[in-house]
Design a protein around this motif. Sequence first.
Motif, mmCIF file in Angstrom:
data_model
loop_
_atom_site.group_PDB
_atom_site.id
_atom_site.type_symbol
_atom_site.label_atom_id
_atom_site.label_comp_id
_atom_site.label_asym_id
_atom_site.label_seq_id
_atom_site.Cartn_x
_atom_site.Cartn_y
_atom_site.Cartn_z
ATOM 1 N N TRP A 123 0.831 -1.197 0.000
ATOM 2 C CA TRP A 123 0.000 0.000 0.000
ATOM 3 C C TRP A 123 0.872 1.255 0.000
ATOM 4 O O TRP A 123 1.971 1.251 0.548
ATOM 5 N N ASP A 124 0.341 2.310 -0.595
ATOM 6 C CA ASP A 124 1.034 3.601 -0.620
ATOM 7 C C ASP A 124 0.733 4.347 0.682
ATOM 8 O O ASP A 124 -0.404 4.734 0.937
ATOM 9 N N GLU A 173 12.418 -4.802 -5.946
ATOM 10 C CA GLU A 173 13.027 -3.502 -6.236
ATOM 11 C C GLU A 173 12.301 -2.772 -7.364
ATOM 12 O O GLU A 173 12.108 -1.564 -7.319
ATOM 13 N N ASP A 174 11.881 -3.520 -8.397
ATOM 14 C CA ASP A 174 11.226 -2.903 -9.559
ATOM 15 C C ASP A 174 9.747 -3.236 -9.634
ATOM 16 O O ASP A 174 9.146 -3.171 -10.707
ATOM 17 N N ILE A 175 9.154 -3.583 -8.528
ATOM 18 C CA ILE A 175 7.795 -4.121 -8.568
ATOM 19 C C ILE A 175 6.770 -3.112 -9.055
ATOM 20 O O ILE A 175 5.790 -3.473 -9.713
ATOM 21 N N GLU A 176 6.979 -1.848 -8.788
ATOM 22 C CA GLU A 176 5.975 -0.854 -9.195
ATOM 23 C C GLU A 176 6.050 -0.544 -10.682
ATOM 24 O O GLU A 176 5.107 0.006 -11.250
ATOM 25 N N GLN A 177 7.165 -0.910 -11.328
ATOM 26 C CA GLN A 177 7.270 -0.749 -12.778
ATOM 27 C C GLN A 177 6.834 -2.018 -13.508
ATOM 28 O O GLN A 177 6.203 -1.947 -14.577
ATOM 29 N N THR A 178 7.149 -3.175 -12.920
ATOM 30 C CA THR A 178 6.867 -4.435 -13.600
ATOM 31 C C THR A 178 5.614 -5.139 -13.097
ATOM 32 O O THR A 178 5.133 -6.073 -13.738
#
Length: 388
Positions: A155-156, A216-221
């Motif tokens: 969550w943000d 590490e890149d979860i929000e892009q991928t």
Amino acid sequence: SVRFSNSGTQVASAGNDNTIKIWDAVNAGPALNTYADHTGDVFTLSYHPLRDDRLASGDRFGTIYIWDTSKPAENNPILHLNGHKDEVKSVRYSPDGKYLASGSYDFGVRLWDSVNGGPSIIKFLGHQGGINSVAYRPDGQRLASCSSDGTVIIWDTSNAAIANFNNITTSIKTVVTIDVHTEDNDKECRQVEYSPDGKLIATEGQADTIKIWNIEDIEQTASAKLMWTLTDVGGGGQDLSFHPNGKALAFDGGDDAYVWIFEPPTSLPTLSPTLLPALSPTRSPTLSPTRSPPTARTFRPTASLSSARTFRPTPELDALTSSPHSSLTKDAANRGDLWKVSVGLGVPLLIIVVLLLIFNPRTEEKEDTQQSSNTEIEESRINALTLS
């Protein structure tokens, strides 16, 4: 539940007697304070990250209290956070101490004002099962929760995101959802924890399996990469704790605690155990690490994710005992090895990790062997004198 305060001078403990006790972690003695306001089992504790006199707790009936641990029972609790409809399994302060996150078996994750109290600021909805654990990313910008539905939701929790809620107290928006323990024999996630750099999360499942994921890149991928898997951990662990270097994980399994070195450091520690004679393992025999039997814990390949890295204990590890520089974290051959700590579960896992990094189990074995040899020589001398 057992927790150290931020400074390490206090320890809080709680359990199924409905009470919380505050202890002096430096000097032995009776509990400094005992709080008995909870009416059910106390499942979770969290100290404020910046001050020792604030402690949060959650119980079986959904009650959350915040305590001033510098004051006696008659002046506590100082806040009562009411809103969950079922047991609270996890509470966690944000890194700046402004907010308290909680996870409950009412399927909800809530965010509270930890200073002023009042109704929850936000209620995060999205899980399809009870919440077992919540964990903040070290920068406080994200919150992870894991559930009996086998998923982790991130969550943000940035200040901007919280401000944008504009008094809307319910949100079903998630940053990302990860299916971490959703196999037929492993359909529950019991624990989640961030690594110190926020690039990894560790999860523990119903089938006694611990997994470490790269996010590490979860929000892009929109996907997490499974990096390591440890099976047959046993005991249904209740705690996971990363070492500060992010390359080892401590957990409890049954009656023992373990340290899993899944990625040993590439450089030697700056502090050698030989520089700390006052902390010689011979003075703390009950805290000496011992390697578990090869058949007790195994690293098994993950069939569904062939790209995941898996390890087995190194059979040649005993050959390193002759090296004066070998230790738990220095040897590349230790990669994937699992170490058992023969202590009770009441000792916080963080202490266990620190002790394992300081003490050299092989040195202890060498010393014990030498002492045994000296004893046999002395006995032989005595027998010779007797015969003469």
